[in-house]
Design an enzyme around this catalytic site. Structure first.
Site, PDB file in Angstrom:
ATOM      1  N   GLN A   1      -4.215  -0.774   9.655  1.00 12.92           N
ATOM      2  CA  GLN A   1      -4.223  -2.141   9.155  1.00 12.92           C
ATOM      3  C   GLN A   1      -4.819  -3.089  10.193  1.00 12.92           C
ATOM      4  OE1 GLN A   1      -3.434  -2.946   6.057  1.00 12.92           O
ATOM      5  NE2 GLN A   1      -3.631  -5.155   6.271  1.00 12.92           N
TER       6      GLN A   1
ATOM      7  N   ASP B   1     -10.780   3.223   3.839  1.00 11.41           N
ATOM      8  CA  ASP B   1     -11.166   1.804   3.847  1.00 11.41           C
ATOM      9  C   ASP B   1     -12.670   1.650   3.637  1.00 11.41           C
ATOM     10  OD1 ASP B   1      -9.177  -0.188   4.164  1.00 11.41           O
ATOM     11  OD2 ASP B   1      -8.867   0.364   6.265  1.00 11.41           O
TER      12      ASP B   1
ATOM     13  N   LYS C   1       0.837  -1.212   0.000  1.00 12.21           N
ATOM     14  CA  LYS C   1       0.000   0.000   0.000  1.00 12.21           C
ATOM     15  C   LYS C   1       0.864   1.252   0.000  1.00 12.21           C
ATOM     16  CE  LYS C   1      -3.787  -2.383   2.317  1.00 12.21           C
ATOM     17  NZ  LYS C   1      -4.522  -2.660   3.551  1.00 12.21           N
TER      18      LYS C   1
HETATM   19  N1  GUN Z   1      -6.455  -6.193   6.641  1.00 16.45           N
HETATM   20  C1  GUN Z   1      -6.731  -7.004   5.595  1.00 16.45           C
HETATM   21  N2  GUN Z   1      -7.359  -6.310   4.621  1.00 16.45           N
HETATM   22  C2  GUN Z   1      -7.485  -5.041   5.065  1.00 16.45           C
HETATM   23  C3  GUN Z   1      -8.048  -3.854   4.505  1.00 16.45           C
HETATM   24  O1  GUN Z   1      -8.567  -3.823   3.396  1.00 16.45           O
HETATM   25  N3  GUN Z   1      -7.969  -2.742   5.284  1.00 16.45           N
HETATM   26  C4  GUN Z   1      -7.413  -2.752   6.524  1.00 16.45           C
HETATM   27  N4  GUN Z   1      -7.398  -1.596   7.221  1.00 16.45           N
HETATM   28  N5  GUN Z   1      -6.888  -3.834   7.066  1.00 16.45           N
HETATM   29  C5  GUN Z   1      -6.921  -4.966   6.339  1.00 16.45           C
END
Ligand code: GUN
Length: 296
Positions: free
Chosen positions: A98, A121, A54
């Protein structure tokens, strides 16, 4: 029949390029540099990999990338204070914490601490409410990625039978809302669904988001249907090695389906490209600019 492979890596590259171009315009014309702050608590190896992808992609699309690592034992209020600082920082347009978080931290409190305008998100209940009532707002990345991939195959989804396996707040429910907005006929199947294979066989499109390795079998799929695999499961590959597989038994399903997303290389890269799109969208919303005309 051998299914057409829906190349998520390639489609995501196209979307990322469009986002990068739009970011350049916003920066040059309006002096706004969209910024994404990613917060990682602890050192979960899978989370490390996702977060690295990311932050790297954020920089690659010309946006400002901020990364905060907090120790695994960080008290909940310290994380909430960090989020509040990012909420107040006008140079940060998107905040992503995350998941999963360690047990001393209430994920729900954390999700609700992020102001909805910066909720890239799309996990905040207010964001979910906007989506479910058809109001404009941020759309969660993975469901958005699924819709974009399905539309690459079908163009319009109107009138199609869509089966979503999984009812999570993060994928299943928002995906079903988006499918309704696309005028698909939607079934949400889950762990208590009676005769899941039979329900799946109704689908012109099947979205697998259960988190169980290779659960969806070839004989669950109507010949020629499209299969979008949201799963990311680490399994043994023998000799002490591991590999990543989806929620779909790829080899046998690809014999029956008309089109299928691979894992890796399907929904995953597209989800990250959608996160970039959401960050750009958030930056535009926070500065009174119209939403970017990208990925529509
Ligand atoms: N952990 C696994 N997928 C995601 C996601 O799309 N966003 C976040 N914040 N954590 C994750």
């Amino acid at each position: 029949m051998t299914a057409r492979i829906i190349d998520g890596t390639d489609i995501a590259a196209g979307l990322s390029q469009a986002v990068a171009d739009a970011v350049k315009h916003v920066t040059e014309d309006h002096r706004i540099e969209p910024g994404l702050a990613v917060v990682l608590v602890g050192d979960n190896p899978a989370s490390e990999i996702y977060v690295r992808s990311k932050t790297a992609k954020t920089a690659a699309v010309n946006m400002r990338s901020l990364f905060y690592r907090l120790p695994v034992a960080v008290p909940e209020d310290e994380l909430l204070e960090q989020i509040e600082r990012l909420n107040q920082d006008a140079t940060v347009h998107g905040i992503l914490v995350q998941l999963p978080l360690p047990p001393q931290i209430d994920s729900r409190k954390v999700i609700e601490a992020i102001i909805p305008l910066k909720d890239v998100d799309g996990f905040h209940p207010l964001t979910a409410g906007l989506l479910s009532t058809g109001l404009p707002g941020i759309v969660p990345c993975t469901p958005l990625a699924c819709i974009m991939l399905a539309k690459k195959v079908h163009g319009s989804l109107a009138g199609l039978e869509a089966v979503v396996i999984g009812r999570s707040n993060i994928v299943g429910k928002p995906l079903a809302q988006l499918l309704l907005m696309e005028n698909a006929t939607v079934t949400i199947a889950h762990s208590k669904t009676r005769d899941l294979p039979e329900v799946c066989r109704r689908g012109d499109i099947v979205f697998a988001a259960v988190g169980r390795a290779e659960m969806v079998r070839g004989d669950w799929i109507k010949p020629g249907a499209t299969v979008i695999d949201v799963g990311i499961n680490r399994v043994s590959a023998g000799q002490g090695k591991t590999k990543i597989v989806g929620d779909v038994a790829y080899t046998q399903v690809a014999e029956i389906a008309g089109a299928i997303t691979p894992v890796p290389g399907g929904v995953g890269p597209m989800t990250i490209a959608c996160l970039m799109l959401n960050t750009l969208k958030a930056a535009c919303m926070q500065n009174g600019l119209p939403p970017p005309n990208v990925g529509a």
